[in-house]
Design an enzyme around this catalytic site. Structure first.
Site, PDB file in Angstrom:
ATOM      1  N   HIS A   1       4.306  23.221  14.195  1.00 40.97           N
ATOM      2  CA  HIS A   1       3.053  22.693  14.749  1.00 40.97           C
ATOM      3  C   HIS A   1       2.902  21.229  14.353  1.00 40.97           C
ATOM      4  CE1 HIS A   1       2.001  26.796  15.791  1.00 40.97           C
ATOM      5  NE2 HIS A   1       2.241  27.145  14.539  1.00 40.97           N
TER       6      HIS A   1
ATOM      7  N   THR B   1      12.568  20.113  -0.432  1.00 44.52           N
ATOM      8  CA  THR B   1      11.909  19.177   0.480  1.00 44.52           C
ATOM      9  C   THR B   1      12.593  17.815   0.512  1.00 44.52           C
ATOM     10  OG1 THR B   1      10.396  18.451  -1.261  1.00 44.52           O
ATOM     11  CG2 THR B   1       9.680  20.303   0.110  1.00 44.52           C
TER      12      THR B   1
END
Length: 227
Positions: free
Chosen positions: A148, A198
């Site tokens: 998203h 990450t």
């Protein structure tokens, strides 16, 4: 005697009917498990493929399971066009492949073993590359996208664009690790169990934690337990 013969004939008819019904159900279930809609889609099964569930909608998607690979209890889901999935020789894989977009690529190098993983190449022109002789434990997830959009309110522009994930050769990934978009894991590195990666991981490094941080450098690893 005649009555026994009639009874035997009725039983034989019921048995044949049950066999026909079972075969019909098996065919229907197989079609449900292997749904392909579109033109030019190809699946090359040269290895040992068992219990593969296929769901493809799109055109010119190319899936190759090379000779000598072993793919079991795996789901393949593709939505889009001109995507590629390549599983090389000697790979052992159980899990999920998910491609959503156009011109995406998932590639697993020779000799890599995957106990259970979800590899999700999402958004067009994205790729997941896993090198040779890697070892992935259970519950691992790799994403190229956040799925998203996050929008900068001042500019109205998206700020969380999709990006590739590259795992180089001879990498060990522990159970339930999560690899997020835009990272590269260097050769010979180790990712600890339940780590959330990450950022890039240098070669021959151990990382662990959420977010993953370096805990050891200049390491290597072996599948052999008795060194």
């Amino acid at each position: 005697m005649l009555n026994r013969l009639k009874l035997s004939l009725r039983k034989a008819k019921r048995t044949r009917m049950a066999q026909y019904l079972k075969a019909f159900i098996n065919v229907r279930n197989q079609k449900k498990r292997n749904y392909i809609r579109g033109k030019g889609n190809t699946i090359k099964k040269q290895g040992v493929i068992f219990d593969l569930k296929t769901n493809i909608i799109g055109n010119n998607n190319d899936v190759t399971f090379a000779s000598g690979c072993n793919v079991v209890q795996t789901s393949l889901f593709i939505r889009g066009n001109n995507n590629r999935l390549i599983v090389e020789k000697g790979v052992e894989f159980t899990g999920w492949f998910r491609i959503m977009g156009n011109n995406c690529l998932i590639h697993i190098g020779e000799g890599t073993t995957v106990s259970q993983a979800s590899l999700q190449a999402v958004e067009s022109d994205r790729k997941i590359l896993i090198g040779k002789d890697c070892m992935l434990s259970v519950g691992i997830t790799i994403f190229t996208s956040d799925y998203h959009s996050i929008i900068d309110r001042d500019t109205g522009r998206r700020i969380n664009h999709a990006s590739d994930v590259i795992v180089k050769d001879h990498v060990w990934i522990g159970a339930n690790a999560l690899l997020l978009k835009g990272i590269t894991v260097g050769d010979g590195s180790i990712i600890g169990a339940e780590a959330v990666v990450t950022r890039d991981v240098p070669a021959n490094t151990v990382v662990a934690g959420n977010p993953a941080k370096i805990v050891s450098k200049n390491v290597d690893w072996s599948r052999d337990r008795d060194i």
